[in-house]
Design a protein around this motif. Structure first.
Motif, PDB file in Angstrom:
ATOM      1  N   ASN A  54       0.815  -1.222   0.000  1.00 20.18           N
ATOM      2  CA  ASN A  54       0.000   0.000   0.000  1.00 20.18           C
ATOM      3  C   ASN A  54       0.845   1.267   0.000  1.00 20.18           C
ATOM      4  N   LYS A  55       2.150   1.122   0.138  1.00 21.56           N
ATOM      5  CA  LYS A  55       3.061   2.275   0.142  1.00 21.56           C
ATOM      6  C   LYS A  55       3.864   2.354  -1.152  1.00 21.56           C
ATOM      7  N   LYS A  56       3.455   1.609  -2.169  1.00 22.89           N
ATOM      8  CA  LYS A  56       4.200   1.561  -3.431  1.00 22.89           C
ATOM      9  C   LYS A  56       4.459   2.963  -3.980  1.00 22.89           C
ATOM     10  N   TRP A  57       3.448   3.823  -3.956  1.00 33.46           N
ATOM     11  CA  TRP A  57       3.601   5.178  -4.489  1.00 33.46           C
ATOM     12  C   TRP A  57       4.695   5.923  -3.722  1.00 33.46           C
ATOM     13  N   ASN A  58       4.655   5.839  -2.380  1.00 33.90           N
ATOM     14  CA  ASN A  58       5.648   6.530  -1.554  1.00 33.90           C
ATOM     15  C   ASN A  58       7.056   6.057  -1.885  1.00 33.90           C
ATOM     16  N   ILE A  59       7.207   4.747  -2.088  1.00 34.87           N
ATOM     17  CA  ILE A  59       8.519   4.165  -2.379  1.00 34.87           C
ATOM     18  C   ILE A  59       8.988   4.583  -3.767  1.00 34.87           C
ATOM     19  N   ASP A  60       8.122   4.448  -4.757  1.00 33.29           N
ATOM     20  CA  ASP A  60       8.490   4.798  -6.129  1.00 33.29           C
ATOM     21  C   ASP A  60       8.854   6.272  -6.264  1.00 33.29           C
ATOM     22  N   ASN A  61       8.329   7.102  -5.376  1.00 31.22           N
ATOM     23  CA  ASN A  61       8.609   8.541  -5.407  1.00 31.22           C
ATOM     24  C   ASN A  61       9.505   8.973  -4.253  1.00 31.22           C
ATOM     25  N   GLY A  62      10.203   8.029  -3.680  1.00 32.72           N
ATOM     26  CA  GLY A  62      11.065   8.308  -2.531  1.00 32.72           C
ATOM     27  C   GLY A  62      12.370   8.968  -2.916  1.00 32.72           C
ATOM     28  N   GLN A  63      13.195   9.172  -1.892  1.00 34.45           N
ATOM     29  CA  GLN A  63      14.519   9.771  -2.076  1.00 34.45           C
ATOM     30  C   GLN A  63      15.481   8.753  -2.671  1.00 34.45           C
ATOM     31  N   ASP A  64      16.551   9.234  -3.259  1.00 31.28           N
ATOM     32  CA  ASP A  64      17.601   8.348  -3.753  1.00 31.28           C
ATOM     33  C   ASP A  64      18.308   7.684  -2.576  1.00 31.28           C
ATOM     34  N   PHE A  65      18.704   6.425  -2.768  1.00 31.65           N
ATOM     35  CA  PHE A  65      19.347   5.644  -1.718  1.00 31.65           C
ATOM     36  C   PHE A  65      20.572   6.361  -1.145  1.00 31.65           C
ATOM     37  N   SER A  66      21.451   6.856  -2.013  1.00 32.34           N
ATOM     38  CA  SER A  66      22.705   7.460  -1.533  1.00 32.34           C
ATOM     39  C   SER A  66      22.433   8.680  -0.654  1.00 32.34           C
ATOM     40  N   TYR A  67      21.430   9.458  -0.993  1.00 32.15           N
ATOM     41  CA  TYR A  67      21.056  10.632  -0.196  1.00 32.15           C
ATOM     42  C   TYR A  67      20.624  10.200   1.208  1.00 32.15           C
ATOM     43  N   VAL A  68      19.758   9.191   1.279  1.00 31.04           N
ATOM     44  CA  VAL A  68      19.251   8.703   2.563  1.00 31.04           C
ATOM     45  C   VAL A  68      20.370   8.049   3.361  1.00 31.04           C
ATOM     46  N   LYS A  69      21.186   7.249   2.707  1.00 35.14           N
ATOM     47  CA  LYS A  69      22.316   6.580   3.382  1.00 35.14           C
ATOM     48  C   LYS A  69      23.220   7.615   4.050  1.00 35.14           C
ATOM     49  N   ASN A  70      23.566   8.666   3.335  1.00 34.64           N
ATOM     50  CA  ASN A  70      24.440   9.708   3.882  1.00 34.64           C
ATOM     51  C   ASN A  70      23.777  10.441   5.045  1.00 34.64           C
ATOM     52  N   LYS A  71      22.495  10.685   4.928  1.00 30.59           N
ATOM     53  CA  LYS A  71      21.750  11.361   5.992  1.00 30.59           C
ATOM     54  C   LYS A  71      21.773  10.505   7.267  1.00 30.59           C
ATOM     55  N   VAL A  72      21.526   9.212   7.117  1.00 35.56           N
ATOM     56  CA  VAL A  72      21.538   8.290   8.259  1.00 35.56           C
ATOM     57  C   VAL A  72      22.941   8.211   8.854  1.00 35.56           C
ATOM     58  N   ALA A  73      23.953   8.056   8.015  1.00 41.96           N
ATOM     59  CA  ALA A  73      25.337   7.950   8.491  1.00 41.96           C
ATOM     60  C   ALA A  73      25.716   9.168   9.330  1.00 41.96           C
ATOM     61  N   ASN A  74      25.346  10.350   8.878  1.00 43.37           N
ATOM     62  CA  ASN A  74      25.659  11.573   9.616  1.00 43.37           C
ATOM     63  C   ASN A  74      24.947  11.614  10.960  1.00 43.37           C
ATOM     64  N   LEU A  75      23.703  11.179  10.999  1.00 43.18           N
ATOM     65  CA  LEU A  75      22.943  11.174  12.256  1.00 43.18           C
ATOM     66  C   LEU A  75      23.541  10.195  13.269  1.00 43.18           C
ATOM     67  N   LEU A  76      23.981   9.037  12.809  1.00 43.21           N
ATOM     68  CA  LEU A  76      24.446   7.985  13.710  1.00 43.21           C
ATOM     69  C   LEU A  76      25.864   8.202  14.240  1.00 43.21           C
ATOM     70  N   GLN A  77      26.605   9.058  13.592  1.00 43.59           N
ATOM     71  CA  GLN A  77      28.010   9.267  13.938  1.00 43.59           C
ATOM     72  C   GLN A  77      28.200   9.525  15.436  1.00 43.59           C
ATOM     73  N   GLY A  78      28.909   8.585  16.110  1.00 41.84           N
ATOM     74  CA  GLY A  78      29.250   8.753  17.519  1.00 41.84           C
ATOM     75  C   GLY A  78      28.116   8.501  18.501  1.00 41.84           C
ATOM     76  N   ARG A  79      26.959   8.080  18.010  1.00 43.53           N
ATOM     77  CA  ARG A  79      25.803   7.892  18.886  1.00 43.53           C
ATOM     78  C   ARG A  79      25.530   6.417  19.173  1.00 43.53           C
ATOM     79  N   ILE A  80      24.784   6.185  20.232  1.00 43.32           N
ATOM     80  CA  ILE A  80      24.304   4.842  20.542  1.00 43.32           C
ATOM     81  C   ILE A  80      23.151   4.553  19.590  1.00 43.32           C
ATOM     82  N   LEU A  81      23.186   3.393  18.965  1.00 41.89           N
ATOM     83  CA  LEU A  81      22.143   2.983  18.023  1.00 41.89           C
ATOM     84  C   LEU A  81      21.325   1.867  18.643  1.00 41.89           C
ATOM     85  N   VAL A  82      20.029   2.111  18.777  1.00 44.18           N
ATOM     86  CA  VAL A  82      19.093   1.177  19.388  1.00 44.18           C
ATOM     87  C   VAL A  82      18.210   0.588  18.299  1.00 44.18           C
ATOM     88  N   GLY A  83      17.919  -0.708  18.413  1.00 45.07           N
ATOM     89  CA  GLY A  83      17.016  -1.329  17.453  1.00 45.07           C
ATOM     90  C   GLY A  83      16.816  -2.795  17.770  1.00 45.07           C
TER      91      GLY A  83
END
Length: 162
Positions: A54-83
């Motif tokens: 049901n989210k196909k439209w959101n995915i097909d119109n999403g951000q580029d992988f490299s942009y999101v990867k870099n955004k996540v990498a910057n956020l996680l730098q030096g932080r505790i990651l929970v999951g």
């Protein structure tokens, strides 16, 4: 929406010929505020949308992988990651994170049953009295918030034993 010392992550994935692709990544801070929630445009043909049909439209119109990867990498730098089963999230993001900074609910002995991981849905019910993943579609924001809340309940003990 402040970035705190610990951040919780959850990713949703689609499949391309038996390979997982990132479809959505959500990150919340220690206050439960969403600081990142991005849909990601598939880098190859999607053969199975899994829970995200049901989210196909959101995915097909999403951000580029490299942009999101870099955004996540910057956020996680030096932080505790929970999951929960963080290695899958990091793998699909093509990122690494130091083991000493990971707080994986699936690997924490106190949260396991007979040495095996317990489903996040079960942990949320048992530790938070909260029902999650009730619909056919998982919500990565809801799952990340549940991970953070469970971690915070055990953080003092967890960090002391770490």
């Amino acid at each position: 929406m402040s970035v705190t010392n610990a951040l919780a992550i959850d990713c949703e994935m689609v499949e391309s010929y038996n390979k997982s692709l990132l479809a959505r990544v959500s990150i919340v801070n220690q206050h439960g505020s969403t600081i990142l929630d991005e849909y990601v445009k598939p880098s190859s043909t999607v053969t199975d949308y899994r829970f995200l049909v049901n989210k196909k439209w959101n995915i097909d119109n999403g951000q580029d992988f490299s942009y999101v990867k870099n955004k996540v990498a910057n956020l996680l730098q030096g932080r505790i990651l929970v999951g929960h089963s963080i290695h899958f999230d990091l793998e699909v993001l093509q990122l690494s994170h130091p083991e000493s900074k990971r707080r994986d609910l699936a690997k924490y002995n106190r949260l396991q049953k007979n040495g095996q991981p317990v489903a996040l849905k079960t942990l949320a019910k048992n530790y938070l009295g909260r029902d999650i993943q009730e619909s056919a579609e998982h919500d990565s924001v809801e799952d990340a918030k549940a991970c953070m809340d469970i971690y915070l309940k055990l953080a003092h003990e967890w960090e002391y034993n770490f």
